[in-house]
Each structure stands twice: as C-alpha cells, then as structure tokens.
Design an enzyme around this catalytic site. Structure first.
Site, PDB file in Angstrom:
ATOM      1  N   GLY A 276     -17.331 -29.927 -25.793  1.00 51.97           N
ATOM      2  CA  GLY A 276     -15.869 -30.011 -25.111  1.00 51.97           C
ATOM      3  C   GLY A 276     -15.408 -27.561 -24.629  1.00 51.97           C
ATOM      4  O   GLY A 276     -15.843 -27.869 -23.565  1.00 51.97           O
ATOM      5  N   CYS A 345      13.284 -26.418 -23.683  1.00 50.46           N
ATOM      6  CA  CYS A 345      14.460 -26.278 -24.741  1.00 50.46           C
ATOM      7  C   CYS A 345      14.005 -26.400 -25.989  1.00 50.46           C
ATOM      8  O   CYS A 345      14.370 -27.393 -26.293  1.00 50.46           O
ATOM      9  CB  CYS A 345      15.997 -26.846 -24.255  1.00 50.46           C
ATOM     10  SG  CYS A 345      16.557 -26.232 -22.266  1.00 50.46           S
ATOM     11  N   GLU A 346      13.063 -26.585 -26.773  1.00 53.56           N
ATOM     12  CA  GLU A 346      12.674 -26.536 -27.763  1.00 53.56           C
ATOM     13  C   GLU A 346      12.417 -25.005 -28.524  1.00 53.56           C
ATOM     14  O   GLU A 346      11.867 -23.708 -27.735  1.00 53.56           O
ATOM     15  CB  GLU A 346      11.040 -27.358 -27.583  1.00 53.56           C
ATOM     16  CG  GLU A 346      11.379 -28.930 -26.930  1.00 53.56           C
ATOM     17  CD  GLU A 346      11.506 -28.816 -28.090  1.00 53.56           C
ATOM     18  OE1 GLU A 346      11.872 -29.150 -29.352  1.00 53.56           O
ATOM     19  OE2 GLU A 346      12.489 -30.835 -28.173  1.00 53.56           O
ATOM     20  N   TYR A 374      -8.508 -28.509 -23.268  1.00 57.13           N
ATOM     21  CA  TYR A 374      -7.064 -28.891 -24.693  1.00 57.13           C
ATOM     22  C   TYR A 374      -5.700 -28.138 -23.590  1.00 57.13           C
ATOM     23  O   TYR A 374      -4.976 -27.653 -24.252  1.00 57.13           O
ATOM     24  CB  TYR A 374      -7.086 -28.441 -25.876  1.00 57.13           C
ATOM     25  CG  TYR A 374      -8.660 -29.311 -26.444  1.00 57.13           C
ATOM     26  CD1 TYR A 374      -8.757 -30.314 -26.619  1.00 57.13           C
ATOM     27  CD2 TYR A 374      -9.741 -27.934 -26.654  1.00 57.13           C
ATOM     28  CE1 TYR A 374      -9.896 -30.547 -26.917  1.00 57.13           C
ATOM     29  CE2 TYR A 374     -10.954 -28.417 -26.872  1.00 57.13           C
ATOM     30  CZ  TYR A 374     -11.219 -30.012 -27.152  1.00 57.13           C
ATOM     31  OH  TYR A 374     -12.285 -31.384 -27.817  1.00 57.13           O
TER      32      TYR A 374
HETATM   33  C1  LIG Z   1     -13.031 -33.678 -29.927  1.00 60.84           C
HETATM   34  C2  LIG Z   1     -14.299 -34.072 -30.023  1.00 60.84           C
HETATM   35  C3  LIG Z   1     -15.222 -33.631 -29.880  1.00 60.84           C
HETATM   36  C4  LIG Z   1     -15.321 -31.840 -28.527  1.00 60.84           C
HETATM   37  O1  LIG Z   1     -14.765 -31.555 -29.164  1.00 60.84           O
HETATM   38  P1  LIG Z   1     -14.857 -29.686 -29.338  1.00 60.84           P
HETATM   39  O2  LIG Z   1     -14.543 -28.607 -30.303  1.00 60.84           O
HETATM   40  O3  LIG Z   1     -14.270 -29.656 -28.132  1.00 60.84           O
HETATM   41  O4  LIG Z   1     -16.224 -29.290 -29.199  1.00 60.84           O
HETATM   42  C5  LIG Z   1     -16.812 -34.036 -29.691  1.00 60.84           C
HETATM   43  N1  LIG Z   1     -16.521 -35.241 -30.427  1.00 60.84           N
HETATM   44  C6  LIG Z   1     -15.370 -35.691 -31.304  1.00 60.84           C
HETATM   45  C7  LIG Z   1     -15.744 -37.094 -31.465  1.00 60.84           C
HETATM   46  C8  LIG Z   1     -14.019 -35.316 -30.907  1.00 60.84           C
HETATM   47  O5  LIG Z   1     -13.370 -36.185 -30.835  1.00 60.84           O
END
Ligand SMILES: *Cc1c(COP(=O)(O)O)cnc(C)c1O
Length: 422
Positions: A276, A345-346, A374
């Site tokens: 990801g 406001c935090e 993210y």
């Molecule tokens: C969040 C997640 C990913 C991706 O993780 P990265 O660190 O963004 O590569 C892959 N598999 C699962 C099951 C996740 O929860």
C-alpha cells in the site's frame, strides 16, 4: 524516486506548477502524480515472478482514479471492507484479483465478496471461519480461504502499526494455526488455498520479513504434512518508505522481492503481495496555505489551513512529513523554528514541533511530502471542515478526482427528525 521537484523556483508535480494548481483548486488539497504511482507499481511488480498477484492495499489510497491508474498496469486489490470491494470492482479490477483481509468481515460483506467471486478470503479467527462457511453454504458456493498466521516477529516499526506480534488483534496465534486449518478443512463451503501473513507497516529493515518468511515456510511444511493443499502464500504488505530525506533509505523492492521469490521457489507456492504505502506514499502531497504566523509566549506557530482532519498521521502516530515551501527559497534565505499546526481545536492538531524551515509568511503555500498513503483516506469532517479535495496529475494535465464538499453540502448530510421540525 518521485515526480515532485523544483523547476525555475517552483515546486512541480510532473509538468504541473503547484502554486498555480493551489490557486485554481484552493487549499488544502491532495495532489497525486500518475507517473510516480506507475513507476512504484512497476518497480515493485518487477521484483516478483510474473505469476505473483500484486494486490494494492486499497486502504492506503482508495481514490477511484488512483485505483484505475494501478488497475491498468495489472494491479489486483487487497480490500478490508465491502465498500473497498465495491471501489476495487468499480475501478475495473477483476474480482479474481481481489483478496479480502480484516478481522471483522460481516456476513453481508462475505456474501458480496462470494457473489463477486474474489480470489481469496484471508481469515483472521475461528468464528470468522464458521461465519464464512455458513454464508458460503447458503449461497451454494465454495469460499477460497487462507488463514492469517501471526508469526510473532517484531517488525521494529511504530507500536501503533505493528501487527505481527502475539499481542495484536490481527491473525491467528502461531500455536493455534494447525487447529484452525483443521477446523477450516472440516467446515463445509470452505476451500483451503494457502497461507497469509502481514506483520505491520512502514517496516524499514529486511530482517523482520526474513524471520517471518522463515516461520511461514515451517508452517507450510507442517500444514502440508497435516494434509492441506497450500498452493499460495500471501505475504501481506508493509515495506516502508523514506519519510525523512536524512534517514537511511528502506530496503529496495528488489531485495525484498528476492527474499519472497526464494520462499516461493522453495515451497512451490504462488505469491500474493499487498503493498500500500510503498506504491502510494511518495506519489502524493498535501498542499496547504499559511493562514497566520503566530508569535506564542515561547514558540512561533505556523497556522495552516490544513488540519488533522485532512492529514491525521502526525496526530495518530507521531508521523513525520517533510514540509517544503512551494516557492523555492533561496539557499541563503533566513530560517526559523516553527510549530506547524492546523486550525482544529485539539492540542494534537500539530503536524511538526520545533521544525526548522525557511521563514514563511501568511499566504505562502507549503507541501507535505509523502502524503499519498493513509492521508486522504483517513480524512474526516471534524470541526465541520470539508476534507481536502484530491487532484490527479498526468504530465501537464490535472483533474479533480474528488471535489471539496461545500459547507452547504456537508450541512445537507444531517437530517432533522419530525419532533424537531419547525
Ligand atoms: C494495511 C495493510 C496492508 C498494506 O500495508 P502497507 O504498509 O501500506 O504496505 C496490507 N495488508 C493488510 C492485511 C493490511 O492491513
């Protein structure tokens, strides 16, 4: 490597002048680079055998245009909800290239995924096996399953994004894995296809992966001896990216790919990867404008028009993002130390403490680097602030791929019950 760089004193995304873009779209705004997404995907995919399924983790960046960019390169998807499944399919990713992860899949989500015909369910508990079996039988289908095994290795990453140790809610404990597979084999409507792991995120060393792959290999041997057909190994995601220019770079995908490929060859399994952050993080930035420079009693505050509702990572897990002015400062420009904060406001609405930056003024535009993963996905409308819009750049072209909601549009989401109607 990304496609955000200064040109003639201005920060560009590919061939797009980001100051002009900030004027046109307004701030705050996320900007993604197609060329960077494509490059990261290709470099990653090339590190694995052709048979490997590269399932982009939709939770890192679920924008439909981003998903479609990756889908065109052959990416599959790792989804963690029915909503993400819908997005992946809408982006043109074939269900046969979708894997479904997560500890809390509901029966409705299982039904949708079975009807779509996804590649596999990565199951995370015994009760989930029971539920999936029930749903599959009711539909007259067979659910392809792996069980997420917790290899109990320390990923040496931030505590809030570690998932592979014995204490987390994720996966089945190592000691219970064989019993869970035995249960899966007994239940009707389930078809065991392989094993799964995911030990955490933003992992910057190869060692935890090496340890985890080793443990997984041991488990594959045990499970095969128990009579299970283990044809696939889903190794999860987690490879880190450089958030600080000054830090040692994380392992490159080729080295990680070589480790995984070795496991695949030795064990005779097809690989599934779920990257990801590695694909999306460096492919996105968040543009924000300085609203005020405030002189506090002891500190100087840079108050931006972006807040923790737009980019939550610093507030959520002390994440570090480089912050750079969109107008390139002269090399000898005066510098100052700022606490860079948002308007929410935090007390935790703070992006950086005591950060040395070139001196900035009200109206200046800055970019948070490495914000493509993210970032926008975690945005909220806290403080009735419509989250930042998202823009996708391709060469000299750009397009708003998620508009900013107006205050009125946000207001219209609320409903007044009869008893409060005027
Ligand atoms: C969040 C997640 C990913 C991706 O993780 P990265 O660190 O963004 O590569 C892959 N598999 C699962 C099951 C996740 O929860």
């Amino acid at each position: 490597m990304n496609h955000f760089a200064y040109r003639d004193g201005r920060l560009f995304a590919e061939d797009v002048d980001l100051l002009a873009l900030a004027e046109g779209v307004g701030t705050p705004a996320y900007v993604y680079s197609s060329a960077t997404l494509e490059r990261h995907y290709r470099v990653f995919a090339e590190a694995f055998p052709r048979s490997a399924l590269i399932a982009f983790s939709v939770k890192a960046n679920g924008n439909l245009a981003v998903l479609k960019t990756l889908a065109r390169l052959g990416a599959g998807a790792d989804v963690v909800s029915g909503g993400e499944l819908k997005k992946a399919l809408a982006a043109g990713i074939s269900a046969s290239r979708v894997v479904f992860s997560g500890v809390g899949k509901t029966k409705a989500e299982m039904r949708a995924a079975l009807e779509a015909g996804i590649h596999q369910f990565n199951v995370e508990s015994e009760p989930e096996l029971d539920a999936l079996s029930e749903v599959a039988v009711s539909l007259g289908k067979s659910a392809p399953v792996t069980i997420r095994i917790n290899p109990d290795v320390d990923a040496k990453t931030h505590a809030k994004i570690t998932t592979g140790t014995a204490e987390t809610k994720f996966g089945i404990p190592w000691e219970r894995a064989r019993a869970a597979y035995a249960l899966a084999a007994k239940l009707p409507g389930l078809s065991i296809v392989g094993v799964d792991m995911h030990i955490g995120s933003q992992i910057t060393e190869l060692l935890p992966f090496e340890q985890a792959f080793g443990r997984l290999a041991e488990m594959i041997t045990l499970l095969r001896a128990d009579g299970h057909a283990i044809a696939r190994a889903d190794l999860g995601g987690g490879l880190g990216v450089p958030y600080r220019a000054s830090n040692e770079p994380p392992p490159d995908p080729a080295a990680y790919g070589a480790l995984a490929t070795k496991l695949a060859k030795e064990q005779g399994v097809d690989l599934i990867l779920e990257p990801g952050r590695l694909i999306a993080a460096n492919a996105g930035i968040l543009l924000a404008r300085v609203t005020y420079v405030k002189e506090g009693a002891a500190k100087k505050f840079l108050i931006l028009d972006a807040g923790m509702n737009d980019l939550m990572r610093p507030a959520l897990y002390d994440a570090y993002h480089e912050i750079v002015p969109v107008s390139e400062p002269a090399p000898d420009a005066p510098r100052a130390h700022y606490d860079v904060v948002g308007p929410v406001c935090e007390t935790t609405d703070i992006f950086a403490s005591d950060r040395e930056l070139p001196c900035l003024n009200s109206g200046d535009v800055v970019a948070f680097m490495t914000a493509g993963a993210y970032g926008a996905v975690m945005a909220s409308a806290y403080n009735a602030r419509p989250p930042a819009p998202e823009v996708l750049v391709k060469g000299a072209a750009w397009s708003i791929v998620r508009p900013r909601l107006s205050d009125d549009a946000l207001l219209e989401l609320d409903r007044i019950p009869d008893w409060l109607a005027d």
